[in-house]
Write an enzyme that holds these catalytic residues in place. Structure first.
Site, PDB file in Angstrom:
ATOM      1  CE  LYS A 110      62.106  30.100 -27.377  1.00 21.68           C
ATOM      2  NZ  LYS A 110      61.587  29.930 -26.040  1.00 21.68           N
TER       3      LYS A 110
HETATM    4  C1  LIG Z   1      58.453  31.401 -31.892  1.00 22.26           C
HETATM    5  C2  LIG Z   1      58.038  31.422 -30.472  1.00 22.26           C
HETATM    6  N1  LIG Z   1      57.180  32.366 -30.078  1.00 22.26           N
HETATM    7  C3  LIG Z   1      56.794  32.444 -28.800  1.00 22.26           C
HETATM    8  C4  LIG Z   1      57.223  31.553 -27.838  1.00 22.26           C
HETATM    9  C5  LIG Z   1      56.773  31.716 -26.424  1.00 22.26           C
HETATM   10  O1  LIG Z   1      57.805  32.175 -25.612  1.00 22.26           O
HETATM   11  P1  LIG Z   1      57.860  31.774 -24.082  1.00 22.26           P
HETATM   12  O2  LIG Z   1      57.984  30.319 -23.989  1.00 22.26           O
HETATM   13  O3  LIG Z   1      59.077  32.463 -23.563  1.00 22.26           O
HETATM   14  O4  LIG Z   1      56.590  32.253 -23.484  1.00 22.26           O
HETATM   15  C6  LIG Z   1      58.109  30.527 -28.223  1.00 22.26           C
HETATM   16  C7  LIG Z   1      58.597  29.522 -27.274  1.00 22.26           C
HETATM   17  O5  LIG Z   1      57.986  29.242 -26.301  1.00 22.26           O
HETATM   18  C8  LIG Z   1      58.554  30.485 -29.561  1.00 22.26           C
HETATM   19  O6  LIG Z   1      59.443  29.582 -29.944  1.00 22.26           O
HETATM   20  N1  LIG Z   2      59.143  27.560 -26.977  1.00 20.60           N
HETATM   21  C1  LIG Z   2      60.290  27.022 -26.375  1.00 20.60           C
HETATM   22  C2  LIG Z   2      59.980  26.164 -25.186  1.00 20.60           C
HETATM   23  C3  LIG Z   2      61.136  26.133 -24.230  1.00 20.60           C
HETATM   24  O1  LIG Z   2      61.122  27.308 -23.543  1.00 20.60           O
HETATM   25  P1  LIG Z   2      62.355  27.988 -22.857  1.00 20.60           P
HETATM   26  O2  LIG Z   2      62.185  29.410 -23.167  1.00 20.60           O
HETATM   27  O3  LIG Z   2      62.238  27.655 -21.432  1.00 20.60           O
HETATM   28  O4  LIG Z   2      63.629  27.448 -23.401  1.00 20.60           O
HETATM   29  C4  LIG Z   2      61.040  26.281 -27.471  1.00 20.60           C
HETATM   30  O5  LIG Z   2      60.949  26.697 -28.607  1.00 20.60           O
HETATM   31  O6  LIG Z   2      61.692  25.312 -27.217  1.00 20.60           O
END
Ligand SMILES: Cc1ncc(COP(=O)(O)O)c(C=O)c1O
Ligand SMILES: N[C@@H](CCOP(=O)(O)O)C(=O)O
Length: 465
Positions: A110
């Site tokens: 993120k």
């Molecule tokens: C460590 C981790 N891996 C994978 C994901 C999945 O990513 P997305 O929500 O963009 O599908 C998330 C959050 O959702 C995450 O925090």
């Molecule tokens: N896995 C995410 C969930 C929120 O998803 P986002 O990509 O829309 O911000 C988290 O760790 O918070």
């Protein structure tokens, strides 16, 4: 570049307007009017670029209302906080390429987008002499990355909802030990889906949104997706220099469908065949893998797993893909999303062929995850976190001979130390930033998952000019 809403109810906006709008004012998600295509010659010229230079090349195809020098400066500042010059290094183990996306300040992918978004917000607010109150929901990683992206920024307050006792201890502490006066953590009695629904519903109160200067840091915000497109392009370029077959498959651990949707945009942008298949990997919260396998996009209960950040059922970005699946028709997208809100399901059986041309899907059980972490460590000495392991499990099941396969390592294993240590039977060495977190002072409100309570809280603590 102009941006539109999946629901068709806004006049086209520029990139910076889209970033400030967050959720489209008609309740839809924002998308570029067209997806730019990169020709083979241009793509070949990108081979030698640094991550920051590449990010500029990719992003400037989507951004035409920030001057070049300023965009370059925003990008370079955003990645200066990473612990390696490569920003997202690629490692190779056995038959897999692994792109490590966890070298930013909060040790998850993120950071790649949220360091950038925090800087864009600051830049735009200074330019407009304005302020912003960020409202976001997290299942564990977005929250801390967003907080680290904006902590201490004068013109911004941030309010983050996380599901009480459903994130890892370290994730919780990463958020709640940031006691800067502009940071407000709220633990809600509920799931991430509850938090995300509250956030969207508050954004849909347009009067409140305007009066409280609300901004979005979730992948609701197009800038999040855009920044994530860059590392797919970067990985493709680097893999091409290692492999004779230049087309690559990607395995993506998936929850809110944001990361894999960035891969889908990259696939459509790059020369035909650069990205071959996107492998969508879920944990036991498998709405998305069922959608790909059976065309069944129907909600079930959110269950807690060892990959808590993916404990999501209602996958926000799915609406963006649905828009493309439904021939970019905002009326059909709106009808489908309305049906989903009313019934908890969308029947996509008629679209299965198209969906399966775009994605392959697999679900990893809890046992699959711990076996994958243990076996991979035994064979290759590489330690991965449970989210990454969901993707690697799926990758090893679907790998096709001779086709390069890249797994996204989305979090540092130290963030989920208990689970990883139990699998590899060894104590982990934690990065300095997460050592001794439990000794630090923390601040957090506990609340029911009630939209009005959250609204009152935001109103009370909101920043105003
Ligand atoms: C460590 C981790 N891996 C994978 C994901 C999945 O990513 P997305 O929500 O963009 O599908 C998330 C959050 O959702 C995450 O925090
Ligand atoms: N896995 C995410 C969930 C929120 O998803 P986002 O990509 O829309 O911000 C988290 O760790 O918070």
């Amino acid at each position: 570049m102009q941006y539109i809403s999946t629901r068709g109810g806004i006049n086209p906006v520029s990139f910076t307007e889209a970033v400030l709008m967050g959720l489209a004012t008609d309740g839809g998600l924002i998308l570029p009017r067209t997806i730019p295509r990169i020709g083979s010659e241009t793509y070949a010229e990108w081979q030698e670029l640094s991550y920051q230079e590449l990010a500029f090349e990719v992003m400037s195809r989507f951004i035409d209302d920030i001057p070049e020098a300023e965009l370059r400066e925003l990008i370079s500042r955003s990645y200066a906080s990473f612990d390696t010059e490569e920003v997202v290094p690629l490692v190779h183990h056995g038959s897999l390429h692994i792109v490590e996306l966890f070298h930013g300040p909060t040790l998850a992918f993120k950071d790649v987008a949220l360091q950038f978004l925090g800087n864009i917000f600051e830049y735009l607010l200074e330019k407009n002499d304005s302020v912003m109150n960020i409202l976001g929901a997290t299942s564990g990683d977005t929250g801390s990355a967003a907080i680290y992206g904006v902590r201490g920024k004068e013109r911004i307050n941030i309010f983050i909802l996380h599901p009480h006792e459903r994130v890892s201890k370290i994730q919780e502490k990463q958020m709640t030990t940031v006691t800067d006066s502009n940071v407000f953590n709220i633990a809600i009695r509920g799931t991430f889906d509850d938090g995300q629904a509250i956030v969207k519903s508050i954004f849909n109160d347009l009067d409140f949104k305007e009066k409280q200067h609300l901004g979005a840091i979730n992948s609701i915000n197009w800038a999040r997706v855009l920044a994530q497109v860059v590392y797919y392009v970067h990985a493709c370029l680097h893999i091409a220099s290692h492999e004779s077959d230049k087309a690559t498959d990607f395995s993506v651990p998936t929850g809110n469908f944001g990361d894999i949707f960035a891969g889908y945009i990259a696939k459509r942008m790059l020369p035909e065949g650069t990205i071959r298949k996107l492998l969508l990997a879920t944990n036991s919260n498998d709405i998305l893998s069922r959608m790909v396998q059976d065309g069944d996009y129907s909600l079930s209960e959110v269950v807690p797993t060892s990959s808590p950040s993916m404990d999501i059922q209602s996958a926000s970005n799915f609406e963006r893909y649905l828009y493309y699946l439904l021939d970019e028709d905002p009326n059909r997208t709106t009808q489908a999303m309305t049906r989903f809100v009313e019934t908890g399901s969308i029947d996509l059986t008629d679209f299965r062929d198209q969906i399966q041309r775009d994605f392959v899907a697999e679900k990893a059980t809890e046992a699959d995850v711990s076996t994958c972490i243990a076996d991979f460590y035994k064979k290759h000495g590489y330690i991965m976190d449970p989210h990454t392991a969901v993707g690697v499990h799926c990758a090893l099941k679907h790998q096709r001979k001779g086709i390069p396969l890249c797994c996204l390592a989305t979090a540092h294993p130290g963030k989920f130390g208990d689970i990883v240590e139990a699998a590899i039977k060894k104590t982990l060495e934690l990065p300095e930033s997460i050592q001794n977190l439990s000794d630090k002072e923390s601040r957090c409100e506990l609340m029911d998952a009630d939209r009005n309570l959250i609204k009152d809280f935001v109103k009370k603590h909101a920043k105003h000019i």
